[in-house]
Design an enzyme around this catalytic site. Structure first.
Site, mmCIF file in Angstrom:
data_model
loop_
_atom_site.group_PDB
_atom_site.id
_atom_site.type_symbol
_atom_site.label_atom_id
_atom_site.label_comp_id
_atom_site.label_asym_id
_atom_site.label_seq_id
_atom_site.Cartn_x
_atom_site.Cartn_y
_atom_site.Cartn_z
ATOM 1 N N GLY A 55 86.835 -10.123 -35.581
ATOM 2 C CA GLY A 55 88.248 -9.801 -35.766
ATOM 3 C C GLY A 55 89.081 -10.963 -36.292
ATOM 4 O O GLY A 55 90.306 -10.912 -36.281
ATOM 5 N N ASN A 77 82.408 0.166 -34.759
ATOM 6 C CA ASN A 77 82.926 0.027 -33.393
ATOM 7 C C ASN A 77 84.444 0.174 -33.489
ATOM 8 O O ASN A 77 85.124 -0.749 -33.912
ATOM 9 C CB ASN A 77 82.540 -1.352 -32.833
ATOM 10 C CG ASN A 77 83.207 -1.630 -31.499
ATOM 11 O OD1 ASN A 77 83.709 -0.719 -30.846
ATOM 12 N ND2 ASN A 77 83.215 -2.901 -31.096
ATOM 13 N N GLU A 107 76.591 -11.242 -32.830
ATOM 14 C CA GLU A 107 78.018 -11.279 -33.167
ATOM 15 C C GLU A 107 78.612 -12.611 -32.709
ATOM 16 O O GLU A 107 79.008 -12.742 -31.534
ATOM 17 C CB GLU A 107 78.755 -10.145 -32.451
ATOM 18 C CG GLU A 107 78.298 -8.762 -32.861
ATOM 19 C CD GLU A 107 79.423 -7.742 -32.688
ATOM 20 O OE1 GLU A 107 79.793 -7.117 -33.683
ATOM 21 O OE2 GLU A 107 79.945 -7.599 -31.574
ATOM 22 N N HIS A 161 79.278 -6.296 -25.469
ATOM 23 C CA HIS A 161 80.203 -6.740 -26.521
ATOM 24 C C HIS A 161 81.013 -7.924 -25.982
ATOM 25 O O HIS A 161 81.388 -7.951 -24.810
ATOM 26 C CB HIS A 161 81.124 -5.591 -26.938
ATOM 27 C CG HIS A 161 81.912 -5.912 -28.166
ATOM 28 N ND1 HIS A 161 83.060 -6.678 -28.125
ATOM 29 C CD2 HIS A 161 81.703 -5.615 -29.473
ATOM 30 C CE1 HIS A 161 83.527 -6.817 -29.358
ATOM 31 N NE2 HIS A 161 82.714 -6.181 -30.201
ATOM 32 N N SER A 211 83.604 -9.672 -38.719
ATOM 33 C CA SER A 211 84.375 -9.639 -39.962
ATOM 34 C C SER A 211 83.536 -9.281 -41.181
ATOM 35 O O SER A 211 83.769 -9.801 -42.279
ATOM 36 C CB SER A 211 85.110 -10.970 -40.172
ATOM 37 O OG SER A 211 86.000 -11.209 -39.098
ATOM 38 N N LYS A 234 86.624 0.456 -31.219
ATOM 39 C CA LYS A 234 87.389 -0.200 -30.131
ATOM 40 C C LYS A 234 88.460 0.775 -29.618
ATOM 41 O O LYS A 234 88.255 1.979 -29.627
ATOM 42 C CB LYS A 234 87.980 -1.517 -30.611
ATOM 43 C CG LYS A 234 86.953 -2.403 -31.312
ATOM 44 C CD LYS A 234 87.416 -3.811 -31.487
ATOM 45 C CE LYS A 234 86.401 -4.561 -32.329
ATOM 46 N NZ LYS A 234 86.610 -5.982 -32.349
HETATM 47 C C1 PEP Z 1 83.096 -6.056 -33.407
HETATM 48 O O1 PEP Z 1 84.051 -5.953 -32.655
HETATM 49 O O2 PEP Z 1 81.969 -5.715 -33.028
HETATM 50 C C2 PEP Z 1 83.319 -6.590 -34.753
HETATM 51 C C3 PEP Z 1 82.292 -6.983 -35.442
HETATM 52 O O3 PEP Z 1 84.627 -6.624 -35.180
HETATM 53 P P1 PEP Z 1 85.141 -7.081 -36.645
HETATM 54 O O4 PEP Z 1 84.252 -6.428 -37.653
HETATM 55 O O5 PEP Z 1 86.547 -6.596 -36.702
HETATM 56 O O6 PEP Z 1 85.026 -8.566 -36.678
#
Ligand code: PEP
Length: 249
Positions: A173, A9, A167, A95, A212, A11
């Protein structure tokens, strides 16, 4: 046996140049990725570029969001038909950044999920609790509510061509990954909940972990029984980091 799926993703990151370099890097490393389906979800404006660059590739691609409406006066929105025009295969819906920054409600997520499926795309449905909700001990309640909003509208059978991503918001993040056990507990809960409605679908639906995930923790997370892959933010922006996760799958 569920196939592992690793989806990036991106973003609101990247440029024409950096995306080209990133896709070249991922494509080159794909020869070492054995059984994992690899997908990248890009900012909509770059989808034509991504579509062109991945034309002869096994790497799938998708959008990061979609309009719940078919057509009309929705300034700035991108419809399912428009995504279809560029052969988009996946769409992230629900999300936590869409929920928390743009105020998308469970019902909006359900409508976006429906819009994606009705156009033949695979929604990646994100579910997850905030830190406050986890500390209150209501993780399962929150995830259930988010899932029910979609299933009460679209039916459990709709999961036959959808993907779920658990998630935890506090892990996105932040570098604060859920432990494999914490993630597995919620994945198992989601699968068992689906099994009460349709055991066959529960057995087949891919449930990704996001929050993460990186080269260092991917092996342990992906080794858990109900974790079928990852939705990757930060670590999907560098070919080497992303490929390391894809290879762990
Ligand atoms: C996300 O935004 O879906 C995500 C998992 O971000 P990160 O891996 O940076 O935590």
């Amino acid at each position: 046996m569920r196939q592992t799926l690793v989806a990036g993703n991106w973003k609101m990151n990247g440029s024409k140049e950096s995306i080209q370099t990133l896709l070249e890097g991922i494509s080159t490393g794909m020869s070492d990725v054995a059984n994992t389906k690899v997908v990248v979800c890009a900012p909509s404006i770059y989808l034509p570029l991504v579509s062109e660059q991945l034309a002869d590739s096994d790497i799938g691609f998708g959008a990061e969001t979609i309009s719940e409406y078919e057509v009309g006066a929705y300034t700035g929105e991108i419809s399912a038909a428009m995504l279809n025009d560029f052969s988009c295969q996946y769409v992230i819906v629900g999300h936590s950044e869409r929920r928390s920054i743009y105020g998308e409600q469970d019902a909006d997520t359900a409508n976006k999920y429906a819009a994606a499926r009705n156009a033949g795309m695979t929604p990646i449905l994100c579910l997850g609790e905030s830190l406050e909700e986890r500390e209150k001990g209501i993780t399962e309640e929150v995830v259930s509510r988010q899932l029910d909003a979609v299933l009460s509208q679209e039916g459990v059978e709709s999961l036959a061509d959808a993907v779920i991503a658990y998630e935890p918001v506090w892990a996105i993040g932040t570098g604060m990954t859920a432990t494999p056990e914490q993630a597995q507990d919620v994945h198992k809960f989601i699968r068992e909940k689906i099994a009460t409605m349709n055991a066959d679908i529960a057995d087949k639906v891919q449930i990704l972990y996001g929050g993460s995930m990186n080269a260092g923790n991917a092996n342990d997370l992906l080794g858990m029984a109900d974790i079928d892959g990852g939705l990757i933010g930060g670590a999907s922006l560098k070919a080497e980091d992303f490929l390391a996760i894809c290879k762990a799958g």
